[in-house]
Motif scaffolding. Structure first.
Motif, PDB file in Angstrom:
ATOM      1  N   VAL A   1      47.915  30.641  77.473  1.00 49.50           N
ATOM      2  CA  VAL A   1      49.093  30.344  78.293  1.00 49.50           C
ATOM      3  C   VAL A   1      49.729  29.053  77.780  1.00 49.50           C
ATOM      4  N   ASN A   2      50.978  28.819  78.152  1.00 48.08           N
ATOM      5  CA  ASN A   2      51.618  27.563  77.789  1.00 48.08           C
ATOM      6  C   ASN A   2      51.812  26.691  79.023  1.00 48.08           C
ATOM      7  N   LYS A   3      52.264  25.467  78.777  1.00 46.92           N
ATOM      8  CA  LYS A   3      52.422  24.493  79.860  1.00 46.92           C
ATOM      9  C   LYS A   3      53.402  24.990  80.925  1.00 46.92           C
TER      10      LYS A   3
ATOM     11  N   CYS B   1      48.551  26.234  88.135  1.00 45.90           N
ATOM     12  CA  CYS B   1      47.159  26.518  87.802  1.00 45.90           C
ATOM     13  C   CYS B   1      46.930  26.204  86.331  1.00 45.90           C
ATOM     14  N   THR B   2      45.892  25.389  86.034  1.00 45.81           N
ATOM     15  CA  THR B   2      45.654  24.949  84.659  1.00 45.81           C
ATOM     16  C   THR B   2      44.423  25.595  84.029  1.00 45.81           C
ATOM     17  N   ASP B   3      43.750  26.502  84.746  1.00 47.05           N
ATOM     18  CA  ASP B   3      42.538  27.120  84.199  1.00 47.05           C
ATOM     19  C   ASP B   3      42.614  28.643  84.236  1.00 47.05           C
ATOM     20  N   LEU B   4      43.746  29.175  83.817  1.00 49.57           N
ATOM     21  CA  LEU B   4      43.950  30.624  83.844  1.00 49.57           C
ATOM     22  C   LEU B   4      43.246  31.339  82.694  1.00 49.57           C
TER      23      LEU B   4
END
Length: 781
Positions: free
Chosen positions: A368-370, A378-381
């Motif tokens: 994923v990108n930022k 969500c930062t832990d996909l």
């Protein structure tokens, strides 16, 4: 280790188990290239006896695709359609494989005969063959089984059972998806042992050499008791030397190794000899042509019965290309991630997750990108399942769309509303198939959609307004005079067919304008070239409609659009039908002319009237009320006074207040009478005696209501009042005389036949004064 019976696959075994190449080989190997290069028939099994891969030779011989075999229990591939629970051949094959698993040593099944219809004989299709099957374990560490190799070796037999005198216990079964094996009576194995051993040794050596060359690896063995060093052919090739062209030594190795690595490797070897455990190291070696290469070494320590280290066996692989590839991959991935992260659109890469039947059950998030992290908060996909994180994709139809993309390979682009998992946004989405997954892009277009919705609402409102207002509204190209928009219903109401109007050219349209108004209309359009955006341009003109009626119009125009150079390209016109107003103005003009004539006549009459008034002894005036905040009348002021008034008063009182000039009127109740007339409209007719420093006279006050004021006449009745006073005196004297001498008097009017008696006359007849007279006069002539 999992036990299996017959061809039954235990329920707890997952066919599609992950089986990385590193686990199979223990070192890096271009696995697909290796499988393609090996000329023999191999099946590669996991420790669960699930088919993981096969050599190209096996696939060609069986006419299968690899995906048809991978994930199946090995006996399902080898013996389709047979009841293997009672098959001696199947039992022998499974027993050999189980022995390989338990002992981690090769096992051979000899003398299996079969009729293979889809694996053509080298002689002719459908021939009977005898098969030897070699089961070999693959382990990178002691007691750590990673895979099992099944090699199929063909043993030539006579073309038919009669020629070979072999009686089959059961007829061969037509194959479905694997190798169909019939089985015969027990064949003595000793006739084949020597031949099989030789063939096996040669085949194994050829396979190893091929693997070394394809995999760019070599092996060596050091005898610590004699100090001798043995290289395989592949080991010579790693150093750029011809295989077996010289006897290798440790000094040779050290001369070709980077000096920085020699001490490090020596420490690792000493530690391995001390621990008696396998070891691993990397070092740089130099080829004969001077080229430096990076190698990885996996070593094993061999001890004698007394536990003394006697030999070191090593497997060395050239990993230069792999390291370069891995570095390039890391850099490419880093570059791709940085490109992803600098994009404002949300990106993700999804990998299909399939079930036992190969159907896609979900997608795993691989990258994923930022922007997506920000969009989803969500930062832990990465690593999670798509439908687990966002189950709403099935309700929204996204999952079905993803399946279609995977099925057809066609890119899908669409917009959708997503109200699930706390979202309430609009997105523009693109799905692109990449290998066994999807590249997905998501752009949040909620703001745009809201603007579009608002614009649609405004457009609908504007449309409703333009259809409702009684004015004609149009948007026109200034240069060509072409109509871009018009509220057609209103145009039709005034006798113009919009479709016909649109079909007319400029000259035809100009003929609808009254000839006298064409110059002013041309001036109206010309003026747009100089006015600002907020200025309003206006014009009145006449036009004839399709009913042949001339009508007046009032146009108000404003700049609607300019080009990039600021030049006006379109104008907005609001056109009002003012025919009724123009007709009313004409009628008003004519009425004004008539009124002027009447005024002139009235002025002349007024002059004559005033001349007549001015010679009248009666004083005439117009009074206007003066009111307080409670709207009560507190005074009057003179708006007009006749000349006779000025003469009587002795001055001009026009514009002056009544109370300031005649305060006595409040005392004699004249003001109260005037106020009552002004409020109620009841006329005033009142006589009173008036006395001031300047005047003393009897006056008859008469007033009538005139808008918010009075028309007043003041008559001097002093002389009349004096006569009346004198008459009263005379009548009183007469009454007294009649009483004194007993006389009476009367008066008769022949015209009215009315008698008037004095009081004395009534007394002579014994009547009360003023009572009705009882006799009719017939004797008077």
């Amino acid at each position: 280790m999992t036990e299996r019976t017959g061809n039954k696959v235990p329920n707890n075994v997952t066919h599609k188990k992950e089986f990385p190449e590193e686990q199979f080989t223990g070192f890096y190997l271009p696995f697909e290239q290796f499988l393609a290069a090996v000329p023999d028939l191999y099946l590669i099994l996991s420790p669960d006896l699930i088919v993981q891969s096969a050599t190209t030779a096996f696939l060609k011989a069986t006419h299968h695709q690899l995906q048809d075999l991978v994930g199946k229990y090995f006996l399902e591939v080898l013996t389709p359609g047979l009841s293997l629970s009672n098959s001696t051949a199947a039992q022998r094959i499974q027993a050999a494989v189980q022995e390989t698993i338990s002992t981690q040593k090769p096992q051979r099944v000899v003398g299996l005969e079969g009729h293979v219809t889809f694996m053509p004989s080298r002689k002719k299709p459908g021939a009977f063959k005898k098969w030897n099957i070699l089961s070999t374990p693959v382990a990178t560490k002691p007691s750590s089984l990673e895979a099992i190799l099944l090699k199929f070796e063909e043993v030539n037999l006579p073309a038919t059972p009669e020629e070979g005198k072999v009686e089959l216990e059961t007829p061969p079964v037509a194959p479905q998806n694997g190798i169909s094996i019939g089985y015969a009576a027990e064949v003595p194995e000793e006739d084949f042992l020597l031949q099989e051993a030789q063939e096996h040794a040669i085949a194994r050596e050829n396979l190893f050499k091929t693997a070394e060359e394809v995999g760019q690896f070599g092996s060596y063995e050091i005898d610590l008791e004699t100090g001798s060093l043995t290289f395989s052919d592949g080991m010579f090739r790693l150093f750029g030397e011809e295989p077996q062209s010289f006897t290798p030594t440790l000094d040779f190795i050290n001369s070709r190794v980077n000096p920085e690595d020699i001490i490090m490797v020596r420490k690792i070897l000493d530690q391995a000899a001390s621990d008696k455990k396998p070891y691993f190291y990397t070092r740089r070696i130099q080829r004969k042509n001077g080229e430096w290469r990076q190698t990885e070494s996996h070593e094993k320590v061999i001890c004698d019965a007394a536990g003394r280290v006697v030999r070191l066996i090593g497997l060395v692989q050239d990993v230069t290309d792999r390291n370069t590839t891995e570095k390039e991959f890391r850099e490419s991935k880093k570059l791709l991630q940085s490109v992803f992260d600098t994009n404002l659109m949300a990106f993700s890469i999804l990998e299909a997750v399939r079930g036992h039947d190969g159907a896609i059950q979900d997608f795993r998030i691989k990258m994923v990108n930022k922007a997506l992290e920000k969009q989803t908060q969500c930062t832990d996909l990465v690593g999670r399942l798509y439908t687990v994180e966002y189950p709403g994709i099935k309700t929204a139809g996204l999952f079905d769309c993803m399946l279609r993309v995977m099925d057809t390979g066609e890119t899908s682009q669409f917009e959708y509303h997503y109200p699930h998992e706390g979202f309430n946004h609009w997105f523009s989405c693109t799905f692109v198939k990449i290998d066994n997954g999807i590249f997905a892009s998501n752009l949040d277009i909620t703001t745009r959609k809201q603007a579009e919705l608002k614009l649609a609402e405004q457009t609908y409102l504007i449309q409703r307004i333009t259809e409702t207002v009684p004015d004609m509204i149009s948007v026109m190209e200034l240069k060509s005079r072409k109509t871009i928009y018009q509220n057609k219903e209103i145009f039709t109401l005034y006798g113009y067919e919009p479709e016909v109007l649109e079909s007319l050219n400029g000259n035809e349209k100009s003929r609808l304008i009254h000839p006298e108004d064409q110059p002013v209309l041309a001036e109206y359009f010309e003026k747009f070239n100089t006015i600002g955006n907020e200025e309003i341009n206006t014009v009145d003109y006449r036009a004839i409609n399709f009913l042949k009626n001339w009508q007046w119009f009032h146009a108000r125009g404003k700049v609607f659009q300019r080009d990039e150079n600021g030049k006006i390209t379109q104008i907005l016109n609001v056109i009002q039908n003012i025919t009724k107003r123009k007709n009313a103005e004409q009628e008003l003009k004519e009425s004004k002319e008539m009124l002027q004539e009447a005024y002139n006549a009235a002025r002349q009459s007024k002059d004559q009237f005033e001349a007549a008034i001015n010679v009248s002894p009666v004083v005439l005036s117009i009074l206007k009320t003066v009111r307080n905040e409670q709207h009560e009348i507190i005074d009057f002021y003179f708006e007009w006074v006749s000349k006779s008034g000025e003469n009587l008063i002795g001055r001009d009182v026009t514009g002056q207040k009544l109370k300031e000039n005649f305060p006595q009127l409040w005392q004699i109740q004249v003001f109260q009478q005037f106020a009552q007339t002004a409020e109620t409209g009841k006329p005033t007719d009142y006589e009173s005696h008036y006395q001031s420093d300047e005047l003393e006279l009897w006056v008859r006050w008469k007033a009538v209501q005139l808008t918010d004021g009075l028309f007043v006449s003041v008559e001097d009745i002093t002389e009349r009042k004096k006569g009346e006073t004198e008459l009263v005196k005379n009548l009183t004297l007469l009454r007294q005389s009649e009483e004194l001498v007993g006389l009476g008097s009367w008066e008769y009017n022949p015209e009215t036949q009315e008698f008037k008696w004095s009081d004395g006359m009534y007394q002579l007849f014994g009547l009360k004064p003023g009572s009705p007279w009882p006799w009719k006069l017939t004797w008077i002539t």
